[in-house]
Design an enzyme around this catalytic site. Structure first.
Site, PDB file in Angstrom:
ATOM      1  N   ARG A  21     -15.998 -10.038  18.670  1.00 47.89           N
ATOM      2  CA  ARG A  21     -16.021 -11.519  18.432  1.00 47.89           C
ATOM      3  C   ARG A  21     -17.402 -11.799  18.064  1.00 47.89           C
ATOM      4  NH1 ARG A  21     -14.059 -16.103  20.955  1.00 47.89           N
ATOM      5  NH2 ARG A  21     -15.712 -17.703  21.796  1.00 47.89           N
ATOM      6  N   LEU A  54     -15.493 -21.853  17.407  1.00 51.64           N
ATOM      7  CA  LEU A  54     -14.623 -20.642  18.027  1.00 51.64           C
ATOM      8  C   LEU A  54     -14.015 -21.169  19.367  1.00 51.64           C
ATOM      9  CD1 LEU A  54     -16.786 -17.546  17.358  1.00 51.64           C
ATOM     10  CD2 LEU A  54     -14.572 -17.690  16.424  1.00 51.64           C
ATOM     11  N   SER A  55     -12.870 -21.132  19.593  1.00 48.40           N
ATOM     12  CA  SER A  55     -12.364 -21.472  21.015  1.00 48.40           C
ATOM     13  C   SER A  55     -12.680 -20.156  21.879  1.00 48.40           C
ATOM     14  CB  SER A  55     -10.834 -21.618  20.795  1.00 48.40           C
ATOM     15  OG  SER A  55     -10.385 -22.625  20.098  1.00 48.40           O
ATOM     16  N   ALA A  56     -12.404 -20.580  23.006  1.00 49.05           N
ATOM     17  CA  ALA A  56     -12.822 -19.561  24.209  1.00 49.05           C
ATOM     18  C   ALA A  56     -11.913 -18.501  23.923  1.00 49.05           C
ATOM     19  CB  ALA A  56     -12.658 -20.355  25.452  1.00 49.05           C
TER      20      ALA A  56
END
Length: 357
Positions: free
Chosen positions: A38, A63-65
């Site tokens: 990530r 970026l989403s969680a």
């Protein structure tokens, strides 16, 4: 949105936490998450936050969680050979993970409204293909990204087996999103503050399930003013692989299978070793209490047992640190096998996708 699991020290640690919290539930999804670091999708200077279960945004890059992405991946029910459309594809992080599951005979398309983010996604994709050892461990469906507003995608385009929208969908756009889905397909999108899974069970029948409470920024509405008319967005064409490309896929597949067979014959079935976590020492404070007259006065107490526990803990920590120092990245056996083949150098380069390592 996020914060559902503890922060990790690295990508594997983050995935361990997502598994423990039951956000990642299948081996296929776990392998994809472990293969893509990530932090590689963060800008330099922000990578320290990569392994926290939090969303991240810088300019147009978002970026989403991790807990959201893992729920999306599980809800999509991905399999090799399927077609996938990512509406609001962003950095390409999700599309790249999906491509590891779809394999070389899937379709992997993304639509992103911001041109600079599409450039960023293509840069990250190129880095993954050329630099990551994970690329040689999977058969990959390379994502193709186009610039545009997903609400302006031509409705007469092809339909997909799996569709994800990465922005909050208003209720009046629900039917528009359903247009992209084949019968039997799965659509996942945030709608009315719920991550929602919709399965198309027939030409006009649907099954809907709420997965998780979420908060997403809404879809950007096209500008319909006379002075500025939105252009229709054309999805990437579906192309047939050439014979040369097919030959590379099957040569790499056969070599990979041969390496796995040789490894199993030599060492038995391969098992993924559990990630070794650094131990944290818990030091207990021990006090004694002495009566002086009518007063109870605490006195420090030196415990031989406590000293011994601390010494043992320090020795264990030292051994762990030494083992981490001695660890080296495993060799890329597929690349080594290709380079050992009695072939022209140009053909070897083609078989390795012109990777430098």
């Amino acid at each position: 949105m996020g914060g559902a699991v503890s922060a990790g020290e690295d990508n594997d640690d983050l995935i361990d936490n997502l598994k423990e919290a039951q956000y990642i539930r299948t081996e296929r999804v776990e392998q994809a998450f472990r293969a893509i670091d990530r932090a590689d999708y963060y800008l330099e200077g922000y990578r320290d936050n990569a392994y926290k279960d939090l969303a991240w945004k810088h300019g147009n890059i978002h970026l989403s969680a991790p807990c959201i992405y893992s729920e999306v991946m599980e809800a999509l029910k991905l399999n090799p050979g399927l077609s996938f459309l990512n509406l609001g594809s962003g950095t390409g992080y999700l599309s790249t993970m999906v491509g590891l599951i779809l394999g070389p005979f899937g379709i992997n398309h993304g639509v992103e409204i911001h041109a600079d983010v599409v450039d960023y996604a293509r840069e990250k994709l190129d880095h993954f293909i050329k630099k990551s050892d994970s690329f040689d461990k999977f058969e990959f469906c390379e994502p193709v990204f186009v610039v545009g507003n997903c609400i302006d995608v031509l409705s007469d385009n092809l339909q997909y087996d799996r569709v994800y929208c990465g922005a909050g969908v208003q209720k009046d756009h629900e039917n528009y999103m359903k247009i992209f889905l084949k019968v039997g397909g799965v659509l996942v999108m945030p709608m009315e503050d719920q991550l929602t899974q919709i399965i198309r069970t027939g030409q006009n029948t649907w099954e809907t399930k709420n997965i998780l409470a979420v908060s997403f920024a809404p879809l950007i509405q096209p500008n319909r003013s006379d002075c500025f008319k939105s252009e229709n967005v054309k999805l990437p064409p579906v192309t047939v692989r050439c014979l040369q490309d097919l030959a590379r896929i099957y040569i790499r597949r056969n070599l990979r299978n041969l390496i796995n067979q040789e490894s199993q014959a030599k060492n038995g079935p391969q098992k993924v070793a559990p990630k070794r976590k650094r131990k944290k020492l818990r030091r207990r404070k021990i006090d004694t209490y002495v009566f002086v007259g009518n007063q109870l006065i605490p006195q420090p107490f030196d415990s031989d047992e406590e000293d011994k526990m601390e010494e043992n803990g320090e020795e264990e920590e030292k051994e762990l640190n030494e083992s981490f120092k001695q660890e080296e990245p495993p060799p890329n056996l597929l690349r080594e096998r290709i380079l050992s083949l009695p072939l022209p150098e140009s053909l070897k380069a083609y078989l390795t996708f012109y990777r430098q390592k």
